[in-house]
Design a protein around this motif. Structure first.
Motif, PDB file in Angstrom:
ATOM      1  N   LYS A  29     -26.107   7.835 -15.889  1.00  0.00           N
ATOM      2  CA  LYS A  29     -25.987   9.060 -15.084  1.00  0.00           C
ATOM      3  C   LYS A  29     -25.091  10.071 -15.790  1.00  0.00           C
ATOM      4  O   LYS A  29     -25.405  11.258 -15.852  1.00  0.00           O
ATOM      5  CB  LYS A  29     -25.427   8.724 -13.693  1.00  0.00           C
ATOM      6  N   GLY A  30     -23.975   9.579 -16.341  1.00  0.00           N
ATOM      7  CA  GLY A  30     -23.016  10.473 -16.978  1.00  0.00           C
ATOM      8  C   GLY A  30     -23.586  11.214 -18.165  1.00  0.00           C
ATOM      9  O   GLY A  30     -23.254  12.382 -18.399  1.00  0.00           O
ATOM     10  N   TYR A  31     -24.445  10.554 -18.931  1.00  0.00           N
ATOM     11  CA  TYR A  31     -25.104  11.224 -20.066  1.00  0.00           C
ATOM     12  C   TYR A  31     -25.889  12.438 -19.570  1.00  0.00           C
ATOM     13  O   TYR A  31     -25.811  13.536 -20.134  1.00  0.00           O
ATOM     14  CB  TYR A  31     -26.040  10.244 -20.779  1.00  0.00           C
ATOM     15  N   ASN A  32     -26.636  12.243 -18.513  1.00  0.00           N
ATOM     16  CA  ASN A  32     -27.470  13.320 -17.973  1.00  0.00           C
ATOM     17  C   ASN A  32     -26.656  14.389 -17.254  1.00  0.00           C
ATOM     18  O   ASN A  32     -26.970  15.570 -17.327  1.00  0.00           O
ATOM     19  CB  ASN A  32     -28.526  12.729 -17.041  1.00  0.00           C
ATOM     20  N   TRP A  33     -25.592  13.971 -16.593  1.00  0.00           N
ATOM     21  CA  TRP A  33     -24.784  14.917 -15.812  1.00  0.00           C
ATOM     22  C   TRP A  33     -23.873  15.769 -16.699  1.00  0.00           C
ATOM     23  O   TRP A  33     -23.352  16.781 -16.254  1.00  0.00           O
ATOM     24  CB  TRP A  33     -23.955  14.176 -14.774  1.00  0.00           C
ATOM     25  N   THR A  34     -23.670  15.332 -17.959  1.00  0.00           N
ATOM     26  CA  THR A  34     -22.842  16.115 -18.886  1.00  0.00           C
ATOM     27  C   THR A  34     -23.729  16.855 -19.895  1.00  0.00           C
ATOM     28  O   THR A  34     -23.329  17.100 -21.034  1.00  0.00           O
ATOM     29  CB  THR A  34     -21.840  15.227 -19.642  1.00  0.00           C
ATOM     30  N   SER A  35     -24.949  17.184 -19.468  1.00  0.00           N
ATOM     31  CA  SER A  35     -25.906  17.919 -20.317  1.00  0.00           C
ATOM     32  C   SER A  35     -26.187  17.187 -21.630  1.00  0.00           C
ATOM     33  O   SER A  35     -26.310  17.797 -22.684  1.00  0.00           O
ATOM     34  CB  SER A  35     -25.400  19.339 -20.612  1.00  0.00           C
ATOM     35  N   GLY A  36     -26.257  15.848 -21.522  1.00  0.00           N
ATOM     36  CA  GLY A  36     -26.533  15.068 -22.723  1.00  0.00           C
ATOM     37  C   GLY A  36     -25.268  14.727 -23.488  1.00  0.00           C
ATOM     38  O   GLY A  36     -25.272  14.622 -24.716  1.00  0.00           O
ATOM     39  N   GLY A  37     -24.167  14.561 -22.747  1.00  0.00           N
ATOM     40  CA  GLY A  37     -22.918  14.142 -23.385  1.00  0.00           C
ATOM     41  C   GLY A  37     -22.147  15.245 -24.072  1.00  0.00           C
ATOM     42  O   GLY A  37     -21.325  14.976 -24.959  1.00  0.00           O
ATOM     43  N   VAL A  38     -22.382  16.498 -23.672  1.00  0.00           N
ATOM     44  CA  VAL A  38     -21.696  17.631 -24.311  1.00  0.00           C
ATOM     45  C   VAL A  38     -20.176  17.515 -24.136  1.00  0.00           C
ATOM     46  O   VAL A  38     -19.679  17.441 -23.018  1.00  0.00           O
ATOM     47  CB  VAL A  38     -22.193  18.979 -23.739  1.00  0.00           C
ATOM     48  N   GLY A  39     -19.459  17.472 -25.244  1.00  0.00           N
ATOM     49  CA  GLY A  39     -18.002  17.455 -25.216  1.00  0.00           C
ATOM     50  C   GLY A  39     -17.367  16.102 -24.953  1.00  0.00           C
ATOM     51  O   GLY A  39     -16.146  15.966 -25.021  1.00  0.00           O
ATOM     52  N   VAL A  40     -18.195  15.084 -24.661  1.00  0.00           N
ATOM     53  CA  VAL A  40     -17.630  13.777 -24.294  1.00  0.00           C
ATOM     54  C   VAL A  40     -16.950  13.110 -25.488  1.00  0.00           C
ATOM     55  O   VAL A  40     -15.803  12.669 -25.408  1.00  0.00           O
ATOM     56  CB  VAL A  40     -18.720  12.849 -23.698  1.00  0.00           C
ATOM     57  N   ARG A  41     -17.652  13.045 -26.601  1.00  0.00           N
ATOM     58  CA  ARG A  41     -17.099  12.382 -27.786  1.00  0.00           C
ATOM     59  C   ARG A  41     -15.798  13.052 -28.222  1.00  0.00           C
ATOM     60  O   ARG A  41     -14.834  12.397 -28.580  1.00  0.00           O
ATOM     61  CB  ARG A  41     -18.140  12.428 -28.915  1.00  0.00           C
ATOM     62  N   GLU A  42     -15.779  14.377 -28.163  1.00  0.00           N
ATOM     63  CA  GLU A  42     -14.608  15.150 -28.590  1.00  0.00           C
ATOM     64  C   GLU A  42     -13.412  14.948 -27.658  1.00  0.00           C
ATOM     65  O   GLU A  42     -12.265  15.180 -28.048  1.00  0.00           O
ATOM     66  CB  GLU A  42     -14.952  16.648 -28.655  1.00  0.00           C
TER      67      GLU A  42
END
Length: 203
Positions: A77-90
């Motif tokens: 869910k989180g992958y999709n809710w963050t527009s494909g993981g935008v900014g997560v890795r950073e």
């Protein structure tokens, strides 16, 4: 392939995101969130059995290390809710944050078992593990749990509090089913009906 891996919501991009979450902690009831004390106290009220006092020190360590948490279906869910993981890795290990939109990319807020039912109701291919297709990015199911197949006989899963996000060998785990996710683009693989699918859908 290289083009797809850079395109959000493709299976290649999804798998790359899951791999970037390796080593991040499992927090029950979370959906790819930055670990914080306010999140911990909120979830502790919501799910006291998962946030026992004996676990608090570890949660506080995750917060101090600026980690990003999810539970098993929360990873999807989180992958999709963050527009494909935008900014997560950073954001991992830094003070950076990222935004999350509830229900983003058409991904509903479902439990692990609920996601399997939802995918089947959407007409997605699925089957038992003896017919597992070699398609990275499909979901793997056991009762109350979900992981992501990453290819070559391996899966990535938010396995639980003691494990966090880990890579495991599929045959060493108790998966019972595989299924395609309706909000992920599998490219040509999504058009290939794996063995037993038609039969499984009719059963």
């Amino acid at each position: 392939m290289s083009e797809r891996i850079n395109t959000p919501y493709t299976s290649e991009h999804f798998v790359a995101f899951c791999l970037s979450m390796l080593g991040q902690p499992y927090w029950y009831g979370t959906v790819v969130y930055k670990c914080s004390e306010s999140l911990r106290s909120r979830k502790a009220k919501q799910y006291p059995s998962h946030y026992k006092d004996s676990r608090t020190a570890r949660y506080k360590q995750d917060i101090a290390n600026k980690k990003v948490c999810a539970d098993c279906v929360g990873l999807i869910k989180g992958y999709n809710w963050t527009s494909g993981g935008v900014g997560v890795r950073e954001a991992i290990g830094t003070d950076k944050t990222f935004s999350s939109k509830y229900g983003g990319n058409g991904c509903p807020d479902k439990s692990a078992n609920g996601m399997f039912t939802y995918a089947k109701n959407k007409g997605c291919a699925w089957g038992t593990m003896d017919s597992l297709p070699e398609v990275p990015g499909i979901a793997l199911r056991s009762d109350g749990h979900v992981g992501v197949y990453i290819g070559g006989g391996y899966a990535l899963e938010e396995r639980g509090f003691s494990y966090g996000c880990v890579k495991t060998r599929v045959k060493d785990r108790s998966w019972t089913h595989w299924y395609f996710l309706p909000f992920i683009d599998y490219g040509e693989a999504g058009n290939v009906k794996p063995p037993q699918t038609e039969y499984a859908l009719g059963s």
